[in-house]
Design a protein around this motif. Structure first.
Motif, PDB file in Angstrom:
ATOM      1  N   LEU A  13       0.822  -1.201   0.000  1.00  9.34           N
ATOM      2  CA  LEU A  13       0.000   0.000   0.000  1.00  9.34           C
ATOM      3  C   LEU A  13       0.862   1.261   0.000  1.00  9.34           C
ATOM      4  O   LEU A  13       1.982   1.256   0.507  1.00  9.34           O
ATOM      5  N   LYS A  14       0.309   2.339  -0.520  1.00 14.04           N
ATOM      6  CA  LYS A  14       0.981   3.628  -0.455  1.00 14.04           C
ATOM      7  C   LYS A  14       0.943   4.134   0.985  1.00 14.04           C
ATOM      8  O   LYS A  14      -0.025   3.903   1.709  1.00 14.04           O
ATOM      9  N   PRO A  15       1.977   4.833   1.432  1.00 16.30           N
ATOM     10  CA  PRO A  15       2.010   5.348   2.811  1.00 16.30           C
ATOM     11  C   PRO A  15       0.837   6.256   3.152  1.00 16.30           C
ATOM     12  O   PRO A  15       0.488   6.407   4.319  1.00 16.30           O
ATOM     13  N   GLY A  18      -5.561   5.713   3.229  1.00 16.52           N
ATOM     14  CA  GLY A  18      -6.351   6.065   4.408  1.00 16.52           C
ATOM     15  C   GLY A  18      -6.584   4.909   5.356  1.00 16.52           C
ATOM     16  O   GLY A  18      -6.506   5.066   6.581  1.00 16.52           O
ATOM     17  N   MET A  19      -6.880   3.737   4.815  1.00 17.50           N
ATOM     18  CA  MET A  19      -7.129   2.593   5.674  1.00 17.50           C
ATOM     19  C   MET A  19      -5.864   2.182   6.422  1.00 17.50           C
ATOM     20  O   MET A  19      -5.906   1.833   7.614  1.00 17.50           O
ATOM     21  N   LEU A  20      -4.721   2.243   5.730  1.00 16.02           N
ATOM     22  CA  LEU A  20      -3.454   1.924   6.376  1.00 16.02           C
ATOM     23  C   LEU A  20      -3.185   2.901   7.520  1.00 16.02           C
ATOM     24  O   LEU A  20      -2.796   2.495   8.625  1.00 16.02           O
ATOM     25  N   LEU A  21      -3.396   4.187   7.281  1.00 18.52           N
ATOM     26  CA  LEU A  21      -3.156   5.188   8.311  1.00 18.52           C
ATOM     27  C   LEU A  21      -4.040   4.955   9.533  1.00 18.52           C
ATOM     28  O   LEU A  21      -3.592   5.081  10.677  1.00 18.52           O
ATOM     29  N   GLU A  22      -5.299   4.589   9.301  1.00 20.12           N
ATOM     30  CA  GLU A  22      -6.215   4.309  10.413  1.00 20.12           C
ATOM     31  C   GLU A  22      -5.742   3.125  11.236  1.00 20.12           C
ATOM     32  O   GLU A  22      -5.762   3.159  12.468  1.00 20.12           O
TER      33      GLU A  22
END
Length: 207
Positions: A13-15, A18-22
């Motif tokens: 995933l890209k940094p 949004g889901m990764l950040l959450e």
């Protein structure tokens, strides 16, 4: 790579996803509570276990990451190895799970409650495995309520905020603080006009 369910694989995933950040934010939120023997239930690809073990290596005795998907466990073992982390396959609703895993000083359960058919039994297992004085940090997305359909294909249901909070009323041994998550931020006090999509509870077992 074909996995069932919802999986966060940071390396794919890209940094700025949004889901990764959450998801990463939830682990950052939980870090101050982590100590002793730690369980991450439904650990997925293992990035969270690795992140916690690196950040809390002095406070951490052992971390156990459990997931019901053997492919996820294999991936986590290969990609997110850490000397204090062990990955194991297990079912959150298995009645033998507490006996198999033992007890923990800290339990993390992120975005799992909505995936299990019996959320009360799942919470029973977590409370049973939590040592007195230990902390459970658990999150779930809000939705239409228990037994109601959801647009997410892998969610059994999504509790309302009131249902999520009421879930802990059956455990007088737990002291609970509730937070709301919106994106990568957490707020204890609600702001007028802001819609919160997820809830998180920090539970201390007092006895």
């Amino acid at each position: 790579m074909e996995w069932t369910g919802e999986r966060i694989i940071p390396k794919l995933l890209k940094p700025t996803n949004g889901m990764l950040l959450e998801h990463v934010a939830r682990y950052f939120f939980a870090l101050p509570y982590v100590q002793g023997r730690v369980l991450d239930i439904a650990c997925g690809s293992g990035y969270g276990c690795h992140m916690v073990a690196k950040d809390r290596k002095r406070e951490l005795v052992e971390m156990v990451g459990v997931d019901n998907d053997p492919e996820a466990i294999a991936y986590a073992t290969r990609e997110y190895h850490h000397q204090k982390v062990t990955y194991r396959q297990g079912d959150a609703l298995d009645p033998q799970l507490p006996a198999l895993l033992g007890t923990f000083d800290t339990i993390l359960s992120f975005e799992t409650l909505e995936h299990v058919a019996d959320d009360r039994l799942f919470l029973d297992h977590l409370v049973q495995m939590l040592n007195p004085g230990g902390t459970l940090v658990i999150s779930t997305p809000y939705g239409r309520g228990r037994g109601m359909p959801t647009s997410e294909p892998f969610h059994v249901h999504q509790l309302t905020e009131a249902e999520f909070q009421h879930l802990f009323a059956s455990y007088p041994e737990l002291s609970v603080e509730f937070y709301n998550q919106r994106g990568p931020t957490f707020e204890k006090e609600r702001r007028e006009g802001v819609r919160y999509f997820l809830g998180i509870a920090v539970c201390t077992k007092t006895s």
